[in-house]
Design a protein around this motif. Structure first.
Motif, PDB file in Angstrom:
ATOM      1  N   PHE A 180       0.799  -1.160   0.014  1.00 27.05           N
ATOM      2  CA  PHE A 180      -0.015   0.043   0.082  1.00 27.05           C
ATOM      3  C   PHE A 180       0.950   1.365   0.107  1.00 27.05           C
ATOM      4  CE2 PHE A 180      -2.420  -3.527   2.163  1.00 27.05           C
ATOM      5  CZ  PHE A 180      -3.539  -3.411   1.411  1.00 27.05           C
ATOM      6  N   PRO A 181       1.827   1.445  -0.979  1.00 26.71           N
ATOM      7  CA  PRO A 181       2.478   2.880  -1.217  1.00 26.71           C
ATOM      8  C   PRO A 181       1.558   4.070  -1.280  1.00 26.71           C
ATOM      9  CG  PRO A 181       2.899   1.373  -3.035  1.00 26.71           C
ATOM     10  CD  PRO A 181       2.232   0.592  -2.028  1.00 26.71           C
ATOM     11  N   LYS A 182       1.892   5.025  -0.892  1.00 24.20           N
ATOM     12  CA  LYS A 182       1.265   6.203  -1.041  1.00 24.20           C
ATOM     13  C   LYS A 182       1.469   6.637  -2.407  1.00 24.20           C
ATOM     14  CE  LYS A 182      -1.366   6.187   2.349  1.00 24.20           C
ATOM     15  NZ  LYS A 182      -3.116   6.312   2.104  1.00 24.20           N
ATOM     16  N   GLY A 188      -8.844  -1.455 -14.469  1.00 24.09           N
ATOM     17  CA  GLY A 188      -9.713  -1.908 -13.164  1.00 24.09           C
ATOM     18  C   GLY A 188      -8.930  -1.510 -11.875  1.00 24.09           C
ATOM     19  N   LEU A 189      -7.784  -2.311 -11.933  1.00 25.53           N
ATOM     20  CA  LEU A 189      -6.745  -2.153 -10.686  1.00 25.53           C
ATOM     21  C   LEU A 189      -6.309  -0.626 -10.390  1.00 25.53           C
ATOM     22  CD1 LEU A 189      -4.895  -3.453  -8.841  1.00 25.53           C
ATOM     23  CD2 LEU A 189      -3.051  -3.452 -10.617  1.00 25.53           C
ATOM     24  N   ILE A 190      -6.052  -0.003 -11.378  1.00 28.85           N
ATOM     25  CA  ILE A 190      -5.654   1.284 -11.173  1.00 28.85           C
ATOM     26  C   ILE A 190      -6.924   2.249 -10.529  1.00 28.85           C
ATOM     27  CG2 ILE A 190      -5.121   3.652 -12.037  1.00 28.85           C
ATOM     28  CD1 ILE A 190      -3.192   2.054 -14.082  1.00 28.85           C
ATOM     29  N   ASN A 191      -8.175   1.966 -11.342  1.00 28.08           N
ATOM     30  CA  ASN A 191      -9.315   2.601 -10.866  1.00 28.08           C
ATOM     31  C   ASN A 191      -9.754   2.269  -9.411  1.00 28.08           C
ATOM     32  OD1 ASN A 191      -9.601   4.644 -12.984  1.00 28.08           O
ATOM     33  ND2 ASN A 191     -10.540   2.923 -14.263  1.00 28.08           N
ATOM     34  N   ARG A 192      -9.427   1.055  -9.065  1.00 27.23           N
ATOM     35  CA  ARG A 192      -9.984   0.629  -7.744  1.00 27.23           C
ATOM     36  C   ARG A 192      -8.885   1.144  -6.566  1.00 27.23           C
ATOM     37  NH1 ARG A 192     -10.696  -4.236 -10.253  1.00 27.23           N
ATOM     38  NH2 ARG A 192      -8.588  -4.872  -9.774  1.00 27.23           N
ATOM     39  N   ILE A 193      -7.668   1.584  -6.861  1.00 26.31           N
ATOM     40  CA  ILE A 193      -6.775   1.896  -5.799  1.00 26.31           C
ATOM     41  C   ILE A 193      -6.297   3.388  -5.867  1.00 26.31           C
ATOM     42  CG2 ILE A 193      -5.613  -0.374  -5.602  1.00 26.31           C
ATOM     43  CD1 ILE A 193      -3.296   0.849  -7.117  1.00 26.31           C
ATOM     44  N   LYS A 194      -6.829   4.188  -7.022  1.00 23.19           N
ATOM     45  CA  LYS A 194      -6.157   5.646  -7.088  1.00 23.19           C
ATOM     46  C   LYS A 194      -6.706   6.716  -5.992  1.00 23.19           C
ATOM     47  CE  LYS A 194      -9.664   7.013 -10.527  1.00 23.19           C
ATOM     48  NZ  LYS A 194     -10.002   7.274 -11.984  1.00 23.19           N
ATOM     49  N   ASP A 203      -6.917   6.943  -2.723  1.00 17.26           N
ATOM     50  CA  ASP A 203      -6.009   7.208  -1.701  1.00 17.26           C
ATOM     51  C   ASP A 203      -4.603   6.892  -1.859  1.00 17.26           C
ATOM     52  OD1 ASP A 203      -6.153   4.302  -2.036  1.00 17.26           O
ATOM     53  OD2 ASP A 203      -6.085   3.777   0.326  1.00 17.26           O
ATOM     54  N   ARG A 204      -4.096   7.232  -3.307  1.00 17.30           N
ATOM     55  CA  ARG A 204      -2.742   7.284  -3.440  1.00 17.30           C
ATOM     56  C   ARG A 204      -2.647   8.304  -4.622  1.00 17.30           C
ATOM     57  NH1 ARG A 204      -1.704   1.183  -2.870  1.00 17.30           N
ATOM     58  NH2 ARG A 204      -3.680   0.706  -1.851  1.00 17.30           N
ATOM     59  N   ILE A 205      -1.303   8.717  -4.719  1.00 16.21           N
ATOM     60  CA  ILE A 205      -0.705   9.323  -6.015  1.00 16.21           C
ATOM     61  C   ILE A 205      -0.170   8.380  -6.930  1.00 16.21           C
ATOM     62  CG2 ILE A 205       0.874  11.298  -6.667  1.00 16.21           C
ATOM     63  CD1 ILE A 205       0.565  12.348  -4.007  1.00 16.21           C
ATOM     64  N   ILE A 206      -0.746   8.443  -8.206  1.00 17.23           N
ATOM     65  CA  ILE A 206      -0.042   7.285  -9.046  1.00 17.23           C
ATOM     66  C   ILE A 206       0.178   8.448 -10.384  1.00 17.23           C
ATOM     67  CG2 ILE A 206      -0.704   5.489 -10.664  1.00 17.23           C
ATOM     68  CD1 ILE A 206      -2.783   4.557  -8.764  1.00 17.23           C
ATOM     69  N   ILE A 207       1.491   8.282 -10.549  1.00 15.58           N
ATOM     70  CA  ILE A 207       1.820   9.067 -11.818  1.00 15.58           C
ATOM     71  C   ILE A 207       2.179   8.122 -12.868  1.00 15.58           C
ATOM     72  CG2 ILE A 207       3.909  10.380 -12.752  1.00 15.58           C
ATOM     73  CD1 ILE A 207       4.089  11.452  -9.583  1.00 15.58           C
ATOM     74  N   ILE A 208       1.625   8.230 -14.059  1.00 14.79           N
ATOM     75  CA  ILE A 208       1.846   7.358 -15.395  1.00 14.79           C
ATOM     76  C   ILE A 208       2.173   8.113 -16.584  1.00 14.79           C
ATOM     77  CG2 ILE A 208       0.386   5.765 -16.727  1.00 14.79           C
ATOM     78  CD1 ILE A 208      -1.715   5.694 -14.614  1.00 14.79           C
ATOM     79  N   THR A 209       3.255   7.375 -17.118  1.00 12.01           N
ATOM     80  CA  THR A 209       3.624   7.814 -18.289  1.00 12.01           C
ATOM     81  C   THR A 209       3.163   6.928 -19.484  1.00 12.01           C
ATOM     82  OG1 THR A 209       5.779   6.886 -18.371  1.00 12.01           O
ATOM     83  CG2 THR A 209       5.600   8.908 -17.356  1.00 12.01           C
ATOM     84  N   SER A 210       2.420   7.526 -20.620  1.00  9.66           N
ATOM     85  CA  SER A 210       1.923   6.664 -21.515  1.00  9.66           C
ATOM     86  C   SER A 210       1.552   7.484 -22.832  1.00  9.66           C
ATOM     87  CB  SER A 210       0.437   6.173 -20.881  1.00  9.66           C
ATOM     88  OG  SER A 210      -0.071   5.230 -21.983  1.00  9.66           O
ATOM     89  N   ARG A 243      -7.188   8.934 -20.072  1.00 12.54           N
ATOM     90  CA  ARG A 243      -8.731   9.458 -19.898  1.00 12.54           C
ATOM     91  C   ARG A 243      -9.237   8.363 -18.834  1.00 12.54           C
ATOM     92  NH1 ARG A 243      -9.778  13.871 -22.603  1.00 12.54           N
ATOM     93  NH2 ARG A 243      -8.387  14.468 -24.278  1.00 12.54           N
ATOM     94  N   ASN A 244      -9.147   7.034 -19.321  1.00 10.45           N
ATOM     95  CA  ASN A 244      -9.766   6.166 -18.282  1.00 10.45           C
ATOM     96  C   ASN A 244      -9.251   5.664 -17.119  1.00 10.45           C
ATOM     97  OD1 ASN A 244     -11.438   5.474 -20.638  1.00 10.45           O
ATOM     98  ND2 ASN A 244     -10.413   3.916 -21.198  1.00 10.45           N
ATOM     99  N   THR A 245      -8.407   6.310 -16.549  1.00  8.92           N
ATOM    100  CA  THR A 245      -7.875   5.855 -15.453  1.00  8.92           C
ATOM    101  C   THR A 245      -7.425   7.284 -14.492  1.00  8.92           C
ATOM    102  OG1 THR A 245      -5.635   5.709 -16.246  1.00  8.92           O
ATOM    103  CG2 THR A 245      -6.923   3.575 -15.991  1.00  8.92           C
ATOM    104  N   CYS A 246      -7.061   8.342 -15.225  1.00  2.00           N
ATOM    105  CA  CYS A 246      -6.519   9.632 -14.447  1.00  2.00           C
ATOM    106  C   CYS A 246      -7.475  10.596 -13.947  1.00  2.00           C
ATOM    107  CB  CYS A 246      -5.492  10.125 -15.307  1.00  2.00           C
ATOM    108  SG  CYS A 246      -4.112   8.977 -15.642  1.00  2.00           S
ATOM    109  N   ASN A 247      -7.554  11.309 -12.997  1.00  2.00           N
ATOM    110  CA  ASN A 247      -8.304  12.396 -12.591  1.00  2.00           C
ATOM    111  C   ASN A 247      -7.711  13.497 -13.192  1.00  2.00           C
ATOM    112  OD1 ASN A 247      -9.533  10.545 -10.783  1.00  2.00           O
ATOM    113  ND2 ASN A 247      -8.416  11.024  -9.041  1.00  2.00           N
TER     114      ASN A 247
END
Length: 78
Positions: free
Chosen positions: A13-15, A36-42, A44-51, A58-62
């Motif tokens: 559970f890293p932040k 689905g995984l990213i949307n379930r955990i995002k 309460d965490r900061i997730i930085i994605i390069t793509s 658009r489907n995963t990021c706020n």
């Protein structure tokens, strides 16, 4: 294999999670599981994605940003 690697990386559970081109080479089923995984955990965490895959972002990021025309533009989803 990528999903197993990411799951191993989030098991404690890293932040902050950094994902660099995490969906390259994934088939449709694995891509849907990754989203689905990213949307379930995002929430309460900061997730930085390069793509390069804008639909995935658009489907995963706020909030996501794009580098274009020598500048950086931020967009918010929702």
């Amino acid at each position: 294999k990528r999903l197993v690697n990411i799951t191993a990386g989030i098991i404690n559970f890293p932040k902050l999670i950094l994902l660099d081109e995490a969906i390259v080479g994934l088939d449709t089923d694995a891509l849907n599981k990754m989203e689905g995984l990213i949307n379930r955990i995002k929430d309460d965490r900061i997730i930085i994605i390069t793509s390069h895959q804008e639909d995935f972002l658009r489907n995963t990021c706020n909030i996501f940003g794009k580098i274009e025309a020598g500048g950086f533009r931020i967009e918010e989803n929702g």
